[in-house]
Design a protein around this motif. Structure first.
Motif, PDB file in Angstrom:
ATOM      1  N   THR A 141       0.837  -1.194   0.000  1.00 58.73           N
ATOM      2  CA  THR A 141       0.000   0.000   0.000  1.00 58.73           C
ATOM      3  C   THR A 141       0.871   1.242   0.000  1.00 58.73           C
ATOM      4  O   THR A 141       1.829   1.345   0.765  1.00 58.73           O
ATOM      5  CB  THR A 141      -0.914   0.019   1.238  1.00 58.73           C
ATOM      6  N   ASN A 142       0.549   2.181  -0.880  1.00 62.35           N
ATOM      7  CA  ASN A 142       1.223   3.476  -0.904  1.00 62.35           C
ATOM      8  C   ASN A 142       0.463   4.390   0.061  1.00 62.35           C
ATOM      9  O   ASN A 142      -0.673   4.768  -0.215  1.00 62.35           O
ATOM     10  CB  ASN A 142       1.203   4.052  -2.323  1.00 62.35           C
ATOM     11  N   PRO A 143       1.052   4.758   1.215  1.00 63.20           N
ATOM     12  CA  PRO A 143       0.335   5.566   2.193  1.00 63.20           C
ATOM     13  C   PRO A 143      -0.061   6.951   1.657  1.00 63.20           C
ATOM     14  O   PRO A 143      -1.072   7.504   2.068  1.00 63.20           O
ATOM     15  CB  PRO A 143       1.302   5.708   3.361  1.00 63.20           C
ATOM     16  N   ALA A 144       0.726   7.496   0.732  1.00 65.14           N
ATOM     17  CA  ALA A 144       0.417   8.833   0.201  1.00 65.14           C
ATOM     18  C   ALA A 144      -0.879   8.823  -0.602  1.00 65.14           C
ATOM     19  O   ALA A 144      -1.687   9.735  -0.497  1.00 65.14           O
ATOM     20  CB  ALA A 144       1.574   9.335  -0.655  1.00 65.14           C
ATOM     21  N   SER A 145      -1.085   7.769  -1.405  1.00 61.67           N
ATOM     22  CA  SER A 145      -2.286   7.714  -2.245  1.00 61.67           C
ATOM     23  C   SER A 145      -3.375   6.819  -1.663  1.00 61.67           C
ATOM     24  O   SER A 145      -4.527   6.905  -2.061  1.00 61.67           O
ATOM     25  CB  SER A 145      -1.916   7.198  -3.639  1.00 61.67           C
TER      26      SER A 145
END
Length: 186
Positions: A141-145
């Motif tokens: 998981t990309n925390p920013a998106s």
């Protein structure tokens, strides 16, 4: 005659089940028994110093860090647990990874958790003799998106006392190097 046929049918069924049981047990033992790939993983057991470089985005300036890790085979030599400690952006960092080789699928498998996320990263890869490396691929998981992204890790054995890990991730459809970690045996 009917009784003889019934006994013959039961005997054939019993033989078939026993043969299947023996084959299943043999397959299970081959799947569960550590072999040459697990021995190769175990060669990196011990204490390691880590020098890391991070890139937070494509073209971003790198940031540096150092730390240590301990590798130890667990569960009867089937998997290797690695524990990393360092600091990142002025904060203490801890991570735990597990690596193994699936004898049935013929692939290396890796999981990773750390104190800067709540997700588990899982990857699989194959050994490349020519480059002495495993190229892992997976998702996290990309925390920013908040979206899932593809990741790739190249774990290279330079020699018995030096390993190199490079991590790549996707940003707007383009892969970029997000991390490099050189490990030197203590």
């Amino acid at each position: 005659m009917k009784r003889t046929l019934l006994i013959l049918t039961i005997t054939c069924f019993t033989f078939s089940v026993n043969a299947q049981d023996e084959a299943a047990q043999k397959n299970w033992m081959e799947y569960a028994t550590p072999g040459s790939m697990q021995k190769m993983i175990a060669m990196s057991d011990g204490q390691w110093a880590t020098d890391m470089t991070f890139w937070m985005a494509p073209g971003a300036p790198p940031s540096k860090g150092s730390g240590s890790c301990t590798n130890k085979m667990i569960l009867g030599g089937r998997f290797q647990e690695t524990k990393h400690t360092s600091s990142f952006a002025g904060q203490p960092f801890e991570g735990i990874g597990t690596m193994g080789y699936d004898n049935l699928k013929k692939v290396f498998q890796s999981s990773w958790v750390d104190n800067m996320s709540t997700g588990i990263m899982y990857m699989e890869g194959k050994w490349d003799d020519a480059t002495r490396s495993v190229v892992f691929t997976g998702k996290c998981t990309n925390p920013a998106s908040g979206k899932e992204m593809n990741v790739r890790e190249v774990y290279k054995i330079i020699d018995d006392n030096t390993h190199l890990m490079e991590m790549y991730q996707m940003e707007n459809g383009t892969e970029y190097k997000s991390m490099e970690m050189k490990m030197t045996r203590k």
